[in-house]
Structures are given as structure tokens and as C-alpha cells.
Write an enzyme that holds these catalytic residues in place. Structure first.
Site, PDB file in Angstrom:
ATOM      1  N   GLU A   1     -10.593 -10.757  -6.274  1.00 39.90           N
ATOM      2  CA  GLU A   1      -9.251 -10.631  -5.714  1.00 39.90           C
ATOM      3  C   GLU A   1      -8.722 -11.948  -5.169  1.00 39.90           C
ATOM      4  O   GLU A   1      -7.565 -12.018  -4.744  1.00 39.90           O
ATOM      5  CB  GLU A   1      -9.255  -9.615  -4.571  1.00 39.90           C
ATOM      6  CG  GLU A   1      -9.766  -8.248  -4.937  1.00 39.90           C
ATOM      7  CD  GLU A   1      -9.873  -7.346  -3.730  1.00 39.90           C
ATOM      8  OE1 GLU A   1      -8.863  -6.723  -3.372  1.00 39.90           O
ATOM      9  OE2 GLU A   1     -10.969  -7.271  -3.135  1.00 39.90           O
TER      10      GLU A   1
ATOM     11  N   HIS B   1       0.819  -1.200   0.000  1.00 39.98           N
ATOM     12  CA  HIS B   1       0.000   0.000   0.000  1.00 39.98           C
ATOM     13  C   HIS B   1       0.863   1.265   0.000  1.00 39.98           C
ATOM     14  O   HIS B   1       0.434   2.315  -0.486  1.00 39.98           O
ATOM     15  CB  HIS B   1      -0.972  -0.015   1.182  1.00 39.98           C
ATOM     16  CG  HIS B   1      -2.068  -1.011   1.000  1.00 39.98           C
ATOM     17  ND1 HIS B   1      -2.070  -2.240   1.604  1.00 39.98           N
ATOM     18  CD2 HIS B   1      -3.173  -0.969   0.225  1.00 39.98           C
ATOM     19  CE1 HIS B   1      -3.146  -2.911   1.231  1.00 39.98           C
ATOM     20  NE2 HIS B   1      -3.825  -2.164   0.400  1.00 39.98           N
TER      21      HIS B   1
ATOM     22  N   CYS C   1      -8.692  -3.101 -12.062  1.00 44.14           N
ATOM     23  CA  CYS C   1      -8.402  -1.868 -11.314  1.00 44.14           C
ATOM     24  C   CYS C   1      -7.133  -1.981 -10.485  1.00 44.14           C
ATOM     25  O   CYS C   1      -6.789  -1.060  -9.753  1.00 44.14           O
ATOM     26  CB  CYS C   1      -9.579  -1.495 -10.410  1.00 44.14           C
ATOM     27  SG  CYS C   1      -9.923  -2.700  -9.121  1.00 44.14           S
TER      28      CYS C   1
END
Length: 579
Positions: free
Chosen positions: A436, A194, A507
Site C-alpha cells: 500500500e 472509507h 484488493c
């Protein structure tokens, strides 16, 4: 003397500037084991930090002005006394000797133990002395860590500062988002951690997983950050500096040329329209989306509304944030993912125990379903905002059809509540599932009758498929977006969506990697969502691609199970401008 460091390139180009070191907090202390012969040196390092801290405190105590409040002297005397206490000056040494661990880790363990003891004291005055202990320990820690500056205020940074940190958390990146600095580098992180994802959103040169940059770089040293090659150069010589100044000019020229296609329609050479959308983390990011020429917001990571704060945002606050984005996009689609908290994104107010393996624990839609009141407040806010634009709702980390049905049931419950309260919402609002997890990709056909769209989150899909922690730089070299297993799962998802008449987008970070644009186009993908900074490079690939011409090479790649062969074919696929 120049020093060259190699890490993971996050992008954003090239920067030349002065280092600004960011100190670590106690929460970020690394833990490493020592060999027998290394323990004496580590004990000596700890003892030296204690001595340096004592000198600092005694110097401060000796320089107290005569007219200063008496409490100031008492305060410093208390700290000097605490520093001499065996619980601080001796017991961490015993931890180092017994556990063969580094001094920072031993100090952290001892500090946590002392804090627990103080928290158990019933008398208020004694319990408050915990803060004095923490202040003394922080001084020791800073001396162990080189006494580097504390976290700066964003407004204190200037445009030639390069942030140098052990790590930058999601909350740190939000903190620095509007700051004025040239680049950042960190010692830890993976290509799709992240930290990396948020770093790309800043559109700044950045390199992570450098391991020792915080130890080697000094405050205000001149450094070069090559976010394209993953290289950091400390104190470059004149020849290297001149070369990187040339590269910096060339990179800026290339960026200016890309800007000329911003208003061009995203169509392949054979006339196939491609939808290029943008990812955002916060409502104010929507301005970058409009500047990029994106066809909408393909992923609004709503969890960043919940981070870096002490309390949960209520329904009205969320509504205002979603309304702002919807209105600013002026009718263009805005896909908002419900809060994807848990794992490494744990706000202070979320009172859930940290799991042994948080990436496999209570996260994504699982956490939403475990907290139905919190989840429904967000759904109500999203529904209320849907009358101000074209909002779509995306559920993260869906694992199975029963889980998807539970999420949809909560959405229907929220709609029913609003109807009973006579609050308007868009009746035709679309809901989708994020793919995912390999299990979701394999059974995606069962989702199609219940949803309006699919979105493939390649970051986690790759992590779970290849059993690689994307935040662990020690295995980052194994993270492979073109691994044949990953490609098969993505292809199956795209084909299932086409067969069922359900739109599919990607995405994750793969969507913004221009090297993979032609491959994804050849797999049948027609909708990409990425950081605004990557959109023009991907658009350029789209404009230079003819689908019929890439089909043979793409087909060979998708049939192969040899990673080396796939990598060679990818080079062929991208070799010619108009392949």
C-alpha cells in the site's frame, strides 16, 4: 423547482425515493472562515438560534401537566437558566468575532471548553451538570442546523427512503448495514474514502461530495440518485422523472442479464483462468460472497469487528467470527487482514492520541506492533480458526522488510503459545503482505522469500503515491488510478511476484472497476478481489477478453508517461466487446 447536484458517483445504480435527513453530531461540525462583511450575519444567525431554543424550552415548561413530577419543571428551569448564562449565549459570539468562524464551530469550541471545566470539578453532583450543558448546546446546534431529525433506528427506515447526511462514518455504515433503504448521499467524501468503500459494500445507489445537499434538501422531498453518473436531482419534473424511471428499468434489466453468468468459470477467451474473490467487512457479509459466485474471500477487513463498540473484542469472540467465515466458505480461501486501525478508524477503547497527520501516523501494522498483546490475541484467534477452513493472514501497510519480519515474529510467537497449550492450528497457514506504500512496492523483491502471497491495496497506494488525501473531496479530482506512476508501481509488484513465484492479487477499488479489468489483465494480474456487487461486471469483462489481443494497447499504456494519452488508450482498450 428542480435542482441538480453533481458529486462523486459511488455506484449501485439508480434510485428514486423520499429524502430522510440525518443530523450531524457535534463531532462532525465543519469549520470554515468568514469574510469581514459576513460576520454580522453569522452573529445574527447564532442569536436567532438562541432565541428559538429559548422559545422551545419555555413552551415546554409552560405545557407541563399538573400531575407531572416536580423534577420535570426544575429540569426545564435549569436548562432555561443555562441558556441565559454568558458562557453559552455570549462567549460563542466572541469566538465568532475574534476567529471569523462559523457559529457551529464557535459553539463546538465553547462546549469543549465547558466540558473540560466540568470534568475538573471534584464534587459529583456539580460534575454531572455537564450533561445538562450538553443537552442545551445540542438544542442550539439543532436550531443552527435546521432542527433535522436525529439518527433513525435501522428498523424505522423503509425501502423508498434515501439517507441524506453531511457524512457517514465507518461506524455509521456498520449501523445501517442491515437497514432497509433505497440509497444514500453525503456532502463530503472522496472516491475511495472509507464512506465510499463501505457504501459500495451495501450495493446501493450512492453519491458523495455533494457539498450542499443537506442545506438544499428537505425532509420527505422526492429525489433521484444516479449512482452511475454522480447526479442527484431534487424535485424532478414529470419529464425527468419519466426518463429516470426508464433508466431504472433498463439498469435492473442489465443486472438480471449479468446474473446469468454467476456460475460461469472466470476464463478469458483464450482459456486463461482468472480468480475472482470478494471483499467483506463483517462475518455476515460472507452470505453475499457465496451469492456472488466468488472463488473465495480475498480481503476480510477485520478492523470492522473492532469499531462501533466500547470494548476490545477478546480472542474468543474474534475466533468465533473467523471460524464462522471459514466454515461458511466450505474450503474456499479466506484472506483475513489483521486489524487496520488508526487514521480515520479509531474505536472508543483505543487510547492513542490523534496525530496531526493520522494517515502517516500509528496505523496498520505499525499500530499492531505497538500493541503486541492486542495483536497476538488476534493472531491466536486467526490460527485457532484456521483448522475450520483455508484461512490466510494478511499484514496491512507493511513498509519495509524489518517491519515484515517483526510481524512474522509475532505470528511465530502466537504459534508457539498455542503449541505449548496444545491448541490446534493449521501448520500450513499462509501469510502475506499488503503493498500500500510506494516504498514497499519498490523493495517488494526483498519480501518474496518471507511470504506466501502479496496483495496490492490500490486505494492507499494511490493516495501515498500522489500525495492526495482520499477522504478530502477538495482534491478528489486529482485521484487518478491510471496515473503513470501508479501503474509503474503496480506493474513492478506484479512482475516481481511472477518472477519470484509468489501470487499477487489486487484488493483495492481498482479490482472492482470493470473499466480497468482489461488493463490489469494485460499487466499480468490473475487474481482480483472486490466488493461482491462488482464481481459479475468484472467477470463479464474477463469472459469478453482475449489476452493476446489486448497486449499491444496495454504495452503502449504502460510505456507512456502522458496521463491524457493513457486515458485515450484505455478508451480504445474497452471500445470493442471482444478486443
Amino acid at each position: 423547482m428542480s435542482i441538480i447536484l453533481h458529486g462523486v458517483a459511488i455506484g449501485g445504480g439508480i434510485a428514486i425515493g423520499r429524502a430522510h435527513l440525518i443530523s450531524r453530531s457535534m463531532d462532525d461540525v465543519a469549520h470554515y472562515l468568514l469574510e469581514d462583511e459576513e460576520v454580522p450575519a453569522e452573529l445574527a444567525r447564532f442569536d436567532e438560534a438562541i432565541r428559538d431554543t429559548r422559545k422551545e424550552l419555555e413552551m415546554l415548561w409552560g405545557s407541563i401537566p399538573e400531575n407531572a413530577p416536580a423534577e420535570l419543571g426544575a429540569f426545564l428551569s435549569l436548562h432555561i437558566m443555562l441558556l441565559g448564562d454568558v458562557t453559552i449565549s455570549r462567549e460563542p459570539r466572541e469566538i465568532i468575532e475574534k476567529q471569523h468562524c462559523n457559529a457551529e464551530w464557535a459553539l463546538k469550541l465553547q462546549c469543549e471548553s465547558l466540558v473540560e471545566q466540568f470534568d475538573a470539578i471534584e464534587e459529583d453532583y456539580l460534575r454531572e451538570r455537564k450533561n445538562d450543558v450538553l443537552q442545551v448546546v445540542e438544542r442550539i446546534f439543532k436550531n443552527l442546523d435546521g432542527d433535522v431529525p436525529q439518527l433513525p433506528a435501522p428498523e424505522d427506515l423503509v425501502d423508498d427512503h434515501i439517507l441524506v447526511a453531511h457524512d457517514l462514518s465507518p461506524a455509521d455504515m456498520v449501523y445501517f448495514k442491515d437497514s432497509n433503504f433505497a440509497a444514500f448521499i453525503t456532502d463530503v467524501g472522496g472516491a475511495t474514502s472509507h464512506t465510499a468503500i463501505l457504501g459500495r459494500s451495501l450495493d446501493l445507489p450512492s453519491v458523495i461530495a455533494l457539498h450542499h445537499s443537506r442545506e438544499l434538501i428537505r425532509e420527505d422531498e422526492l429525489i433521484v440518485v444516479d449512482g452511475l453518473q454522480g447526479v442527484v436531482i431534487i424535485n424532478p419534473d414529470d419529464l425527468v422523472l419519466a426518463e429516470y424511471r426508464r433508466r431504472l428499468r433498463a439498469w435492473r434489466d442489465a443486472r438480471r442479464k449479468l446474473s446469468s453468468i454467476r456460475k460461469s468459470n472466470a476464463k478469458t477467451q483464450d482459456g486463461t483462468a482468472i480468480e475472482l474473490l470478494a471483499n467483506i467487512e463483517l462475518p455476515q457479509d460472507v452470505e453475499d460472497v457465496r451469492k456472488s459466485g466468488a472463488a473465495g474471500v480475498g480481503l476480510f477487513r477485520s478492523e470492522f469487528l473492532f469499531l462501533g463498540r466500547d470494548t476490545l473484542p477478546d480472542e474468543d469472540e474474534q475466533y468465533e467470527a473467523y471460524r464462522h467465515v471459514a466454515e461458511t466458505m466450505k474450503g474456499l480461501p479466506v484472506t483475513i487482514r489483521t486489524m487496520d486501525l488508526g487514521a480515520d478508524k479509531n474505536p472508543k477503547w483505543l487510547n492513542h492520541a490523534v496525530a496531526d497527520n493520522p494517515a502517516l501516523g500509528l496505523t496498520g501494522i505499525r499500530l499492531c506492533l505497538a500493541e503486541p498483546l492486542m495483536f497476538r490475541a488476534q493472531l491466536r484467534a486467526l490460527l485457532r480458526a484456521s483448522v475450520h477452513g483455508k484461512i490466510k493472514i494478511l499484514f496491512p501497510m507493511v513498509n519495509s522488510l524489518p517491519e515484515l519480519k517483526q510481524a512474522l515474529a509475532q505470528l511465530e510467537y502466537a504459534k508457539q503459545e498455542l503449541r505449548e497449550e496444545n491448541i490446534a492450528y493449521a501448520e500450513d497457514i499462509e501469510a502475506g503482505a499488503m503493498i500500500e506504500i510506494p516504498s514497499a512496492a519498490l523493495v517488494v523483491g526483498s519480501f518474496l522469500k518471507h511470504i506466501d502471497f502479496l496483495s496490492v491495496g490500490t486505494n492507499d497506494l494511490i493516495q501515498y503515491t500522489l500525495a492526495i488525501d482520499r477522504n478530502d473531496d477538495s482534491v478528489s479530482h486529482l485521484y487518478d488510478p491510471i496515473h503513470p506512476a501508479v501503474l509503474k508501481l503496480i506493474l513492478h509488484t506484479i512482475k516481481s511476484g511472477i518472477k519470484g513465484g509468489v501470487p499477487v492479487s489486487v484488493c483495492g477499488e481498482m479490482a472492482g472497476d470493470a473499466r480497468l479489468t482489461r488493463l490489469l489483465l494485460g499487466m499480468g494480474l490473475r487474481k482480483f478481489s472486490m466488493h461482491p456487487a462488482n464481481l459479475l461486471a468484472v467477470k463479464q469483462q474477463v469472459l469478453n477478453t482475449h489476452l493476446d489481443q489486448i497486449a499491444p494497447i496495454t504495452a503502449r499504456m504502460l510505456r507512456s508517461e502522458d496521463p491524457d494519452k493513457i486515458a485515450d488508450l484505455l478508451q480504445q482498450l474497452n471500445a470493442e466487446p471482444g478486443v
